[in-house]
Design a protein around this motif. Structure first.
Motif, PDB file in Angstrom:
ATOM      1  N   ASN A  80       0.814  -1.216   0.000  1.00 43.97           N
ATOM      2  CA  ASN A  80       0.000   0.000   0.000  1.00 43.97           C
ATOM      3  C   ASN A  80       0.845   1.263   0.000  1.00 43.97           C
ATOM      4  O   ASN A  80       1.335   1.712   1.032  1.00 43.97           O
ATOM      5  N   THR A 105      -6.591   2.631   4.352  1.00 41.99           N
ATOM      6  CA  THR A 105      -5.773   1.525   4.872  1.00 41.99           C
ATOM      7  C   THR A 105      -6.670   0.464   5.524  1.00 41.99           C
ATOM      8  O   THR A 105      -6.479  -0.748   5.325  1.00 41.99           O
ATOM      9  N   GLN A 122       2.518  -2.145   4.537  1.00 42.46           N
ATOM     10  CA  GLN A 122       2.177  -0.725   4.630  1.00 42.46           C
ATOM     11  C   GLN A 122       3.440   0.110   4.429  1.00 42.46           C
ATOM     12  O   GLN A 122       4.424  -0.046   5.158  1.00 42.46           O
ATOM     13  N   SER A 124       5.174   3.212   5.024  1.00 41.30           N
ATOM     14  CA  SER A 124       5.028   4.348   5.935  1.00 41.30           C
ATOM     15  C   SER A 124       6.267   5.232   5.868  1.00 41.30           C
ATOM     16  O   SER A 124       7.082   5.115   4.956  1.00 41.30           O
ATOM     17  N   ASP A 161      -0.423   3.290  10.718  1.00 43.80           N
ATOM     18  CA  ASP A 161       0.537   2.304  11.236  1.00 43.80           C
ATOM     19  C   ASP A 161      -0.034   1.592  12.469  1.00 43.80           C
ATOM     20  O   ASP A 161       0.092   0.366  12.615  1.00 43.80           O
ATOM     21  N   VAL A 164      -2.563  -0.871  11.418  1.00 44.92           N
ATOM     22  CA  VAL A 164      -1.942  -2.064  10.812  1.00 44.92           C
ATOM     23  C   VAL A 164      -1.477  -3.015  11.933  1.00 44.92           C
ATOM     24  O   VAL A 164      -1.739  -4.227  11.887  1.00 44.92           O
ATOM     25  N   ILE A 177       5.499  -3.328   8.046  1.00 47.19           N
ATOM     26  CA  ILE A 177       5.515  -1.867   7.838  1.00 47.19           C
ATOM     27  C   ILE A 177       6.949  -1.442   7.551  1.00 47.19           C
ATOM     28  O   ILE A 177       7.878  -1.904   8.217  1.00 47.19           O
TER      29      ILE A 177
END
Ligand code: NAD
Ligand code: DAU
Length: 339
Positions: A80, A105, A122, A124, A161, A164, A177
């Motif tokens: 993502n 998300t 993810q 980030s 975050d 997640v 992440i």
């Protein structure tokens, strides 16, 4: 392997798609992108005819459309990148950042729970850690540094975050992440510092430096970020956060002067303008974890990366000139007009 890459018509997502199609030619890559002002379909023109690639115009907040795509494609991995990514815009209009970066998300992860996947990754940012003081060069962000955000953008990324990690603990979703420092390279939207300075230099426009230009960022060539994500989705541990950065801290003013020199422009173009509200002072990543666990190290030295980047903007004037000739003019006027 079927991989859904969200936000793949933007800067890092497109570079990741090019990297993955080259590195893993047997993988199928599905790019999902809403094509906001920051997404550009022409960026993906070189891969549009690749049978291993598919583009789908879609908003990650559109739950039904996302579920339909998962049902159709049965993806193994989701990466993502889709986000509102520009700090200055988040200061002007926070709401869209909350919708895309947080709700989007959640929708993607709900689809992962519903249809089952091997990995949700993810993408980030180091901005979730807030900033470091300029007079403590011994301090770096580690994965244990507390979340401490400054802008609506970084707060939305930090919220995502946390979500997640909550989906990992609560539902056992296989997540990871990465928190990366500032990227530079081809196809970066000209609102960001490096491409903005290149475009303004080439147009002999003033070069806006916020405050005194002493803020420090830790610059990484985009391909090194892509390589890190490829390693994490294949070999990184589930439920873990990996910081990505290459110990390449530089003051903004030094970056701008380097670019003036590389483009043969006078430093007289530099204009100090009002500072960004809440401007983070220094970002600096400690990449020990990703180095020790996955053997990642940045491969591109800044001197080489910035030359390649400048050359790309020289060779691809049409790409960025088309962007700055449209709606971007209004943005530029409202952001810099009376600064
Ligand atoms: P970008 O702004 O260039 O691209 C974002 C892409 O997401 C665009 O193609 C846009 O159309 C798409 N998008 C936006 N909203 C969407 C939605 N609702 N649904 C589907 N697509 C949507 O951003 P970037 O600089 O490539 O950053 C990509 C990711 O990496 C972001 O999550 C950002 O937070 C993170 N990141 C960026 C940097 C950096 O230096 N640029 C560093 C670390 C992390
Ligand atoms: O650290 C990672 C982050 O890097 C990402 O999460 C963000 O998505 C990405 O946009 C970037 O955020 P920054 O705010 O650091 O990037 P930006 O290019 O906007 O600005 C870099 C520095 O340059 C920052 O200190 C502000 C300054 N600046 C920026 C612009 C656009 C200027 O001095 N003048 C400018 O015109």
């Amino acid at each position: 392997m079927n991989i859904i890459v969200t936000g793949g018509a933007g800067f890092i997502g497109s570079n990741f798609i090019f990297y993955m199609l080259k590195k893993h030619p047997q993988y199928r890559i599905i790019c999902l992108d809403k094509l906001t002002y920051a997404g550009n379909l022409s960026t993906l023109s070189s891969v549009m005819d690749n049978p291993q690639f598919r583009f789908v115009k879609l908003d990650i907040c559109d739950r039904n459309a996302v579920y339909d795509l998962f049902e159709e494609e049965n993806p193994d991995i989701i990466v993502n990148f889709a986000a509102e990514s520009h700090v200055d815009r988040s200061i002007e209009e926070p709401e869209i950042f909350l919708n895309t970066n947080i709700i989007g998300t959640a929708v993607l992860m709900d689809a992962c729970r519903k249809y089952g996947i091997q990995r949700y990754h993810q993408v980030s940012t180091d901005e979730v850690y807030g900033d470091l003081p300029l007079d403590r060069p011994d301090l770096f962000f580690t994965e244990e540094t507390p979340i401490h955000t400054s802008s609506p953008y970084s707060s939305s990324k930090a919220s995502a975050d946390l979500l997640v990690l909550a989906y990992y603990r609560t539902y056992g979703l296989p997540v990871s992440i990465s928190r990366c420092s500032n990227n530079y390279g081809p196809y970066q939207f000209p609102e960001k510092l490096i491409p903005l300075i290149i475009a303004n230099c080439l147009n002999d426009k003033s070069l806006p430096v916020y405050g005194e230009g002493l803020n420090v960022r830790d610059w990484l060539y985009v391909d090194d970020h892509c390589k890190a994500i490829d390693l994490i989705i294949h070999k990184g541990r589930i439920g873990e956060v990996y910081n990505v950065g290459g110990h390449n801290e530089m003051k903004n003013i030094d970056i701008v002067k380097i670019m003036c020199e590389a483009l043969g422009k006078s430093e007289n173009l530099i204009t100090y303008v009002a500072d960004r509200k809440g401007h983070d002072m220094r970002y600096a990543i400690d990449p020990t974890k990703i180095h020790d666990e996955l053997g990642w190290l940045p491969e591109t030295k800044f001197e080489d990366g910035i030359q390649k980047t400048i050359q790309w903007y020289l060779d691809n004037r049409q790409w960025w000139e088309t962007i700055i000739s449209g709606e971007y003019q209004n943005y530029y006027e409202s952001m810099y007009g009376d600064r």
